[in-house]
Motif scaffolding. Structure first.
Motif, mmCIF file in Angstrom:
data_model
loop_
_atom_site.group_PDB
_atom_site.id
_atom_site.type_symbol
_atom_site.label_atom_id
_atom_site.label_comp_id
_atom_site.label_asym_id
_atom_site.label_seq_id
_atom_site.Cartn_x
_atom_site.Cartn_y
_atom_site.Cartn_z
ATOM 1 N N PRO A 294 37.273 5.852 2.588
ATOM 2 C CA PRO A 294 35.889 5.955 2.108
ATOM 3 C C PRO A 294 34.974 4.860 2.658
ATOM 4 O O PRO A 294 33.798 5.107 2.929
ATOM 5 N N GLU A 295 35.495 3.644 2.823
ATOM 6 C CA GLU A 295 34.644 2.566 3.353
ATOM 7 C C GLU A 295 34.343 2.782 4.838
ATOM 8 O O GLU A 295 33.255 2.431 5.304
ATOM 9 N N THR A 296 35.271 3.375 5.570
ATOM 10 C CA THR A 296 35.015 3.709 6.970
ATOM 11 C C THR A 296 33.917 4.772 7.063
ATOM 12 O O THR A 296 33.028 4.701 7.912
ATOM 13 N N LYS A 297 33.964 5.757 6.168
ATOM 14 C CA LYS A 297 32.919 6.791 6.129
ATOM 15 C C LYS A 297 31.563 6.167 5.802
ATOM 16 O O LYS A 297 30.544 6.530 6.402
ATOM 17 N N LEU A 298 31.552 5.247 4.856
ATOM 18 C CA LEU A 298 30.309 4.564 4.502
ATOM 19 C C LEU A 298 29.779 3.779 5.696
ATOM 20 O O LEU A 298 28.574 3.797 5.975
ATOM 21 N N TYR A 299 30.648 3.094 6.419
ATOM 22 C CA TYR A 299 30.232 2.342 7.608
ATOM 23 C C TYR A 299 29.592 3.277 8.638
ATOM 24 O O TYR A 299 28.547 2.953 9.213
ATOM 25 N N LYS A 300 30.170 4.446 8.852
ATOM 26 C CA LYS A 300 29.611 5.388 9.828
ATOM 27 C C LYS A 300 28.222 5.866 9.401
ATOM 28 O O LYS A 300 27.326 5.999 10.229
ATOM 29 N N LYS A 301 28.038 6.104 8.107
ATOM 30 C CA LYS A 301 26.716 6.502 7.602
ATOM 31 C C LYS A 301 25.701 5.386 7.817
ATOM 32 O O LYS A 301 24.570 5.619 8.247
ATOM 33 N N LEU A 302 26.107 4.160 7.502
ATOM 34 C CA LEU A 302 25.219 3.007 7.645
ATOM 35 C C LEU A 302 24.843 2.790 9.104
ATOM 36 O O LEU A 302 23.680 2.588 9.438
ATOM 37 N N ARG A 303 25.824 2.841 9.980
ATOM 38 C CA ARG A 303 25.586 2.627 11.409
ATOM 39 C C ARG A 303 24.631 3.675 11.977
ATOM 40 O O ARG A 303 23.785 3.366 12.811
ATOM 41 N N LYS A 304 24.744 4.902 11.507
ATOM 42 C CA LYS A 304 23.877 5.984 11.981
ATOM 43 C C LYS A 304 22.413 5.732 11.599
ATOM 44 O O LYS A 304 21.511 5.951 12.392
ATOM 45 N N VAL A 305 22.191 5.237 10.382
ATOM 46 C CA VAL A 305 20.836 4.990 9.891
ATOM 47 C C VAL A 305 20.284 3.660 10.410
ATOM 48 O O VAL A 305 19.103 3.552 10.725
ATOM 49 N N CYS A 306 21.125 2.651 10.498
ATOM 50 C CA CYS A 306 20.706 1.305 10.919
ATOM 51 C C CYS A 306 21.014 1.101 12.397
ATOM 52 O O CYS A 306 21.727 0.171 12.778
ATOM 53 N N ASN A 307 20.444 1.947 13.249
ATOM 54 C CA ASN A 307 20.774 1.870 14.667
ATOM 55 C C ASN A 307 20.082 0.714 15.383
ATOM 56 O O ASN A 307 20.407 0.429 16.532
ATOM 57 N N ASP A 308 19.148 0.031 14.737
ATOM 58 C CA ASP A 308 18.513 -1.149 15.334
ATOM 59 C C ASP A 308 19.290 -2.431 15.041
ATOM 60 O O ASP A 308 18.928 -3.493 15.526
ATOM 61 N N ILE A 309 20.335 -2.335 14.251
ATOM 62 C CA ILE A 309 21.153 -3.489 13.889
ATOM 63 C C ILE A 309 22.383 -3.509 14.795
ATOM 64 O O ILE A 309 23.013 -2.483 15.030
ATOM 65 N N SER A 310 22.725 -4.692 15.289
ATOM 66 C CA SER A 310 23.975 -4.861 16.035
ATOM 67 C C SER A 310 25.073 -5.138 15.016
ATOM 68 O O SER A 310 25.016 -6.134 14.291
ATOM 69 N N TRP A 311 26.063 -4.252 14.933
ATOM 70 C CA TRP A 311 27.129 -4.346 13.940
ATOM 71 C C TRP A 311 28.445 -4.763 14.571
ATOM 72 O O TRP A 311 28.804 -4.287 15.653
ATOM 73 N N ILE A 312 29.177 -5.607 13.883
ATOM 74 C CA ILE A 312 30.555 -5.940 14.232
ATOM 75 C C ILE A 312 31.389 -5.680 12.988
ATOM 76 O O ILE A 312 31.123 -6.248 11.919
#
Length: 128
Positions: free
Chosen positions: A3-21
């Protein structure tokens, strides 16, 4: 996929201006799941949590991390099940409020700073 991996994918899709590690760290317990950097060069961390109730579970190490590092740390909670709705299923809580979150869980008086992932993205972009 958890579930946390799914949440990360949702967040990354919406926050595409953020560089994520994505941080996968077994040597330093309590380290948040994500390190983000906005366009201003401001770094911040995000702990991802998914719950089916008002209660959000944390390890003692996660609690200690947020108490020791209260600035630019966040907890993003996705509430599933009967509590969730299309308008309020995501809660972004400053890490400095982890004690209150642990003690009281998700509740209206907690005043989460964002209730949609798009609002979370704006919050992260405006950090300095």
């Amino acid at each position: 996929m958890g579930p946390e991996t799914k949440l990360y994918k949702k967040l990354r899709k919406v926050c595409n201006d953020i560089s994520w590690i994505r941080i996968e760290n077994l040597s330093s317990l309590g380290t948040p799941d994500l390190l983000g950097c906005n366009n201003s060069g401001t770094f911040f961390t995000v702990e991802l949590k998914v719950t089916k109730s008002n209660k959000v579970r944390f390890s003692p190490h996660q609690i200690a991390f947020h108490k020791k590092h209260p600035k630019n740390t966040f907890i993003l909670v996705e509430a599933l099940g009967p509590r969730s709705s299309k308008l309020s299923q995501f809660f972004l809580i400053p890490g400095s409020r982890i004690s209150e979150l642990v003690a009281c869980g998700l509740r209206p008086k907690l005043d989460a700073c964002s209730l949609k992932l798009e609002a979370c993205s704006l919050k992260f972009q405006n950090l300095n």
